[in-house]
Design an enzyme around this catalytic site. Structure first.
Site, PDB file in Angstrom:
ATOM      1  CE1 TYR A 269      13.492  31.157   7.307  1.00 20.61           C
ATOM      2  CE2 TYR A 269      13.154  28.800   7.006  1.00 20.61           C
ATOM      3  CZ  TYR A 269      13.227  30.074   6.484  1.00 20.61           C
ATOM      4  OH  TYR A 269      13.025  30.271   5.150  1.00 20.61           O
TER       5      TYR A 269
ATOM      6  CE  LYS B  96      -0.355  -0.465   5.034  1.00 21.54           C
ATOM      7  NZ  LYS B  96      -1.147  -1.066   6.112  1.00 21.54           N
TER       8      LYS B  96
END
Ligand SMILES: *Cc1c(COP(=O)(O)O)cnc(C)c1O
Length: 405
Positions: free
Chosen positions: A289, A69
């Site tokens: 950041y 899957k």
């Protein structure tokens, strides 16, 4: 993949007569870097086939299927499914209708089970493509029975019994009601009775035994039908959990699903990304950041072309001195420092021998020496999520020498 378009742009790192030009070109050829991508996921299909065979040997005489899957856990169903079929796998599990039709195209003769069952408007196409829905409610079973009656013969399917996960599957009460309804059962062709374990990654959890007993009791109501209970972790719990068919996914891709029972498999994935820059950072300067990491000493920081858009968890960011994620640079495990941003991560390579790292080198994000389990754990998640979130910007390269084509 999406960024593999050939570029004519010159690689800046090779300009100005760089002394390592030849090495670099050889390295680029090895990592598909010549295609202009920032990183590369290398998937070893030979090892995938070996992993499947080892699990198949381990569970014999039970059969071993394969769960493919989510695009074979992000590694590429297009190559993974045929490789597993060539290794001898004849039973595949996927989740959704589109995955089912892709699996049918790639494995024309295999048994294909759709774990999510009958989604709206999928029944007819499942019947046409000979896909077996995994049915988990009486309503689904009734509608599959009706389609079978209209088609003229009972259609193949699996029954999913809930043995304690409380996620999908017939309740004990509905299982007994179904078992007592022979008329309904005559209108479906039950190929497999299955359930799924909640705590199989921890062999000493008493819930394993409880679910085993519940599954034994309820599945016996469908006498003679093949049964399946175990996924990657469950199949390591011993023979009692194997029944007729096991359904590993993660272990096939080299993942270690159990906390204490190592599966006889090896990693198949190596992910590398290009180091774009190596910068000197003075004590007191911050990196990234929010200036969440500050250099305490004269530091060298490698900026690497992969970020959260590529599946590097943002939670692998380090805050102050608390390193979370790591990468391998020149064979050394080094901490990610500062925030993981969308396209970039920064790693502290100060401790590496001088001259051992330069812009244009590869960093290893996952692979030998840095498992997906370790990477997942460090970021507060699991290796499964690392695999399935691997971004489309990495080019995919497949190693397959046993393909016979
Ligand atoms: C995903 C899934 C599997 C495979 O699980 P792994 O831990 O990857 O082996 C097996 N069975 C069901 C019902 C699943 O949803």
């Amino acid at each position: 993949m999406s960024n593999s378009a050939t570029r004519t742009m010159k690689d800046p790192s090779t300009q100005g007569g760089a002394p390592f030009l030849r090495d670099r070109e050889e390295q680029d050829a090895r990592t598909s870097r010549a295609t202009g991508t920032t990183g590369c996921a290398t998937i070893n299909l030979d090892q995938l086939a070996r992993n499947w065979k080892r699990l198949a040997d381990l569970v014999h005489p039970a059969s071993c299927g394969a769960v493919v899957k989510a695009n074979a856990y992000g590694l590429g169903a297009e190559r993974v499914i045929p490789a597993l079929a060539r290794a001898g796998c004849t039973t595949f599990f996927i989740a959704t209708p589109s995955e089912a039709f892709e699996a049918r195209r790639l494995a024309p003769d295999a048994d294909i089970y759709a774990l999510d069952g009958l989604l709206p408007n999928s029944a007819k196409s499942f019947a046409q493509a000979d896909v077996r829905p995994v049915l988990s409610t009486l309503a689904e079973i009734e509608s599959w029975a009706q389609l079978g009656t209209r088609t003229g013969h009972p259609l193949p399917c699996a029954l999913h019994i809930d043995s304690g996960l409380n996620r999908l599957g017939l309740t004990a009460r509905d299982t007994r009601r179904l078992a007592a309804n022979q008329k309904l059962l005559d209108c479906v062709d039950v190929k497999l009775v299955m359930s799924h374990l909640a705590c199989a990654d921890n062999p000493v959890d008493p819930k394993n035994r409880d679910q085993l007993l519940a599954f034994e009791t309820l599945s016996t109501l469908f006498a003679g039908k093949p049964r399946s209970l175990a996924a990657s972790d469950g199949l390591m719990l011993g023979k009692a959990y194997h029944f007729d068919l096991v359904r590993p996914g993660y272990a096939l891709y080299g993942g270690q699903a159990s906390v204490s029972n190592a599966a006889p498999v090896a990693p198949i994935l190596t992910v590398t990304a290009r180091i774009l820059a190596v910068n000197e950072v003075a004590p007191g300067e911050s990196v990234g950041y929010a200036a969440s990491w500050r250099a305490k000493r004269p530091s060298r920081i490698a900026t690497i072309a992969a970020g959260y858009a590529d599946g590097i968890p943002r939670s692998a960011s380090s805050i102050d001195d608390k390193a979370c994620g790591h990468v391998l640079v020149a064979g050394h495990k080094v901490p990610i420092v500062g925030r993981v941003s969308m396209d970039l991560i920064t790693a502290d390579v100060t401790n590496l021998p001088a001259g051992s790292v330069a812009a244009g080198d590869d960093a290893v994000l996952f692979g030998a020496g840095l498992t997906i389990e370790d990477a997942g754990y460090a970021a507060g998640t699991i290796g499964y999520e690392i695999l399935t979130r691997l971004g489309p910007r990495f080019s995919r390269r497949y190693i397959e020498t046993d393909a016979g084509n």
